[in-house]
Design a protein around this motif. Sequence first.
Motif, PDB file in Angstrom:
ATOM      1  N   VAL A   1       0.764  -1.037  -0.047  1.00 43.74           N
ATOM      2  CA  VAL A   1       0.105   0.127  -0.020  1.00 43.74           C
ATOM      3  C   VAL A   1       0.817   1.339  -0.009  1.00 43.74           C
ATOM      4  CG1 VAL A   1      -1.534   1.277   1.348  1.00 43.74           C
ATOM      5  CG2 VAL A   1      -1.948  -1.116   1.168  1.00 43.74           C
ATOM      6  N   ASP A   2       0.543   2.093  -0.854  1.00 44.95           N
ATOM      7  CA  ASP A   2       1.282   3.420  -1.093  1.00 44.95           C
ATOM      8  C   ASP A   2       0.154   4.509  -1.360  1.00 44.95           C
ATOM      9  OD1 ASP A   2       0.745   3.081  -4.060  1.00 44.95           O
ATOM     10  OD2 ASP A   2       2.767   2.711  -4.400  1.00 44.95           O
ATOM     11  N   LEU A   3       0.558   5.767  -1.747  1.00 48.55           N
ATOM     12  CA  LEU A   3      -0.267   6.794  -1.753  1.00 48.55           C
ATOM     13  C   LEU A   3      -1.285   6.490  -2.925  1.00 48.55           C
ATOM     14  CD1 LEU A   3       1.546   9.811  -0.874  1.00 48.55           C
ATOM     15  CD2 LEU A   3      -0.173   8.739   0.598  1.00 48.55           C
ATOM     16  N   THR A   4      -0.642   5.781  -4.062  1.00 50.76           N
ATOM     17  CA  THR A   4      -1.588   5.440  -5.194  1.00 50.76           C
ATOM     18  C   THR A   4      -2.503   4.085  -5.051  1.00 50.76           C
ATOM     19  OG1 THR A   4       0.092   6.277  -6.670  1.00 50.76           O
ATOM     20  CG2 THR A   4      -1.561   4.955  -7.736  1.00 50.76           C
ATOM     21  N   THR A   5      -1.841   3.004  -4.336  1.00 52.71           N
ATOM     22  CA  THR A   5      -2.780   1.926  -4.431  1.00 52.71           C
ATOM     23  C   THR A   5      -3.910   1.920  -3.253  1.00 52.71           C
ATOM     24  OG1 THR A   5      -0.761   1.156  -2.999  1.00 52.71           O
ATOM     25  CG2 THR A   5      -0.809   0.238  -5.274  1.00 52.71           C
ATOM     26  N   ALA A   6      -3.476   2.856  -2.187  1.00 53.19           N
ATOM     27  CA  ALA A   6      -4.382   3.228  -1.022  1.00 53.19           C
ATOM     28  C   ALA A   6      -5.647   3.857  -1.818  1.00 53.19           C
ATOM     29  CB  ALA A   6      -3.594   4.281   0.103  1.00 53.19           C
ATOM     30  N   GLU A   7      -5.699   4.632  -2.650  1.00 51.82           N
ATOM     31  CA  GLU A   7      -6.757   5.167  -3.223  1.00 51.82           C
ATOM     32  C   GLU A   7      -7.657   3.973  -4.009  1.00 51.82           C
ATOM     33  OE1 GLU A   7      -7.953   8.112  -2.652  1.00 51.82           O
ATOM     34  OE2 GLU A   7      -6.191   8.436  -1.454  1.00 51.82           O
ATOM     35  N   ILE A   8      -7.088   3.011  -4.606  1.00 52.06           N
ATOM     36  CA  ILE A   8      -7.697   1.909  -5.126  1.00 52.06           C
ATOM     37  C   ILE A   8      -8.336   1.165  -4.052  1.00 52.06           C
ATOM     38  CG2 ILE A   8      -7.385  -0.313  -6.704  1.00 52.06           C
ATOM     39  CD1 ILE A   8      -4.899   1.235  -7.646  1.00 52.06           C
ATOM     40  N   CYS A   9      -7.758   0.726  -2.966  1.00 50.20           N
ATOM     41  CA  CYS A   9      -8.375   0.256  -1.858  1.00 50.20           C
ATOM     42  C   CYS A   9      -9.742   0.472  -1.277  1.00 50.20           C
ATOM     43  CB  CYS A   9      -7.358  -0.049  -0.726  1.00 50.20           C
ATOM     44  SG  CYS A   9      -5.844  -1.227  -1.371  1.00 50.20           S
ATOM     45  N   LYS A  10      -9.184   2.197  -1.111  1.00 52.42           N
ATOM     46  CA  LYS A  10     -10.552   2.855  -0.658  1.00 52.42           C
ATOM     47  C   LYS A  10     -11.534   2.883  -1.502  1.00 52.42           C
ATOM     48  CE  LYS A  10      -7.749   6.619   1.015  1.00 52.42           C
ATOM     49  NZ  LYS A  10      -7.601   8.106   1.143  1.00 52.42           N
ATOM     50  N   ALA A  11     -11.542   2.658  -2.675  1.00 52.19           N
ATOM     51  CA  ALA A  11     -12.604   2.989  -3.775  1.00 52.19           C
ATOM     52  C   ALA A  11     -13.168   1.555  -3.518  1.00 52.19           C
ATOM     53  CB  ALA A  11     -11.978   3.137  -5.088  1.00 52.19           C
ATOM     54  N   ASN A  12     -12.610   0.649  -3.166  1.00 53.06           N
ATOM     55  CA  ASN A  12     -13.149  -0.971  -3.151  1.00 53.06           C
ATOM     56  C   ASN A  12     -13.503  -1.354  -1.830  1.00 53.06           C
ATOM     57  OD1 ASN A  12     -12.965  -2.297  -6.163  1.00 53.06           O
ATOM     58  ND2 ASN A  12     -11.091  -0.941  -5.875  1.00 53.06           N
TER      59      ASN A  12
END
Length: 214
Positions: free
Chosen positions: A177-188
């Motif tokens: 998890v980094d600043l980019t992948t965190a957004e993907i996780c939050k969206a899911n």
Amino acid sequence: MAILSPSILSADYMHFHEDMDRTKADGAKWLHVDIMDGQFVPNLSFGYAWVKSMRKITDLVLDVHLMIDRPIRYVEEFCKAGSDYLTIHVESDTPENTLAAIEKIRSLGVKPGIVVKPNTPAEAIEPYLPLVDLVLVMTVEPGFGGQKFMEHMMPKLKQLRTMLVNPNCHLEVDGGVDLTTAEICKANGANVLVAGSAFYGAADRAAFVRQIEA
Ligand code: DX5
Ligand code: ZN
């Protein structure tokens, strides 16, 4: 609002206390503690004595992730050591012992969690969902920090968000998890994000906390 749980596995062990204090000063409210036994995962890390010492010097929420074989043998020690959340792998014991471990954790006043490895389907933890306060979806194979985020875990994350029965249950992701992948996780559907190497390697950790929790 999302919560960042910095994984202390990626801290500087010779400046551990300092790194913990700095993590709090940077605005984090949780601390993720990875416990590995060299059996369930091919790596070793901390034991419960470590958690006990951490508890003495911090009021951060201790989010303890047990990557150990047959965790029922040790849950009492980790609860007494001062864990706030104690999360066990569904793959690490029989269903009977998993249930007994969750009940033991609850009876000791600690919040139980259940975690799935990448190859374990969401259905495997369905029986435990009414009993836990945290569900963790691994987005790498457990064992080491610094691995690549598995984006193909997102359908499972999304599925688990719809399966949660306890409205206060957290849905956490761990691995890559980094600043980019965190957004993907939050969206899911994730609301707690573990970050080890990305957080401890960030030039501005306070900004990292703010961006994740925005
Ligand atoms: C891996 C651990 C993680 C690890 C994450 O088995 O459960 O908590 O510290 O590290 P990063 O964020 O570097 O993938
Ligand atoms: Zn972890």
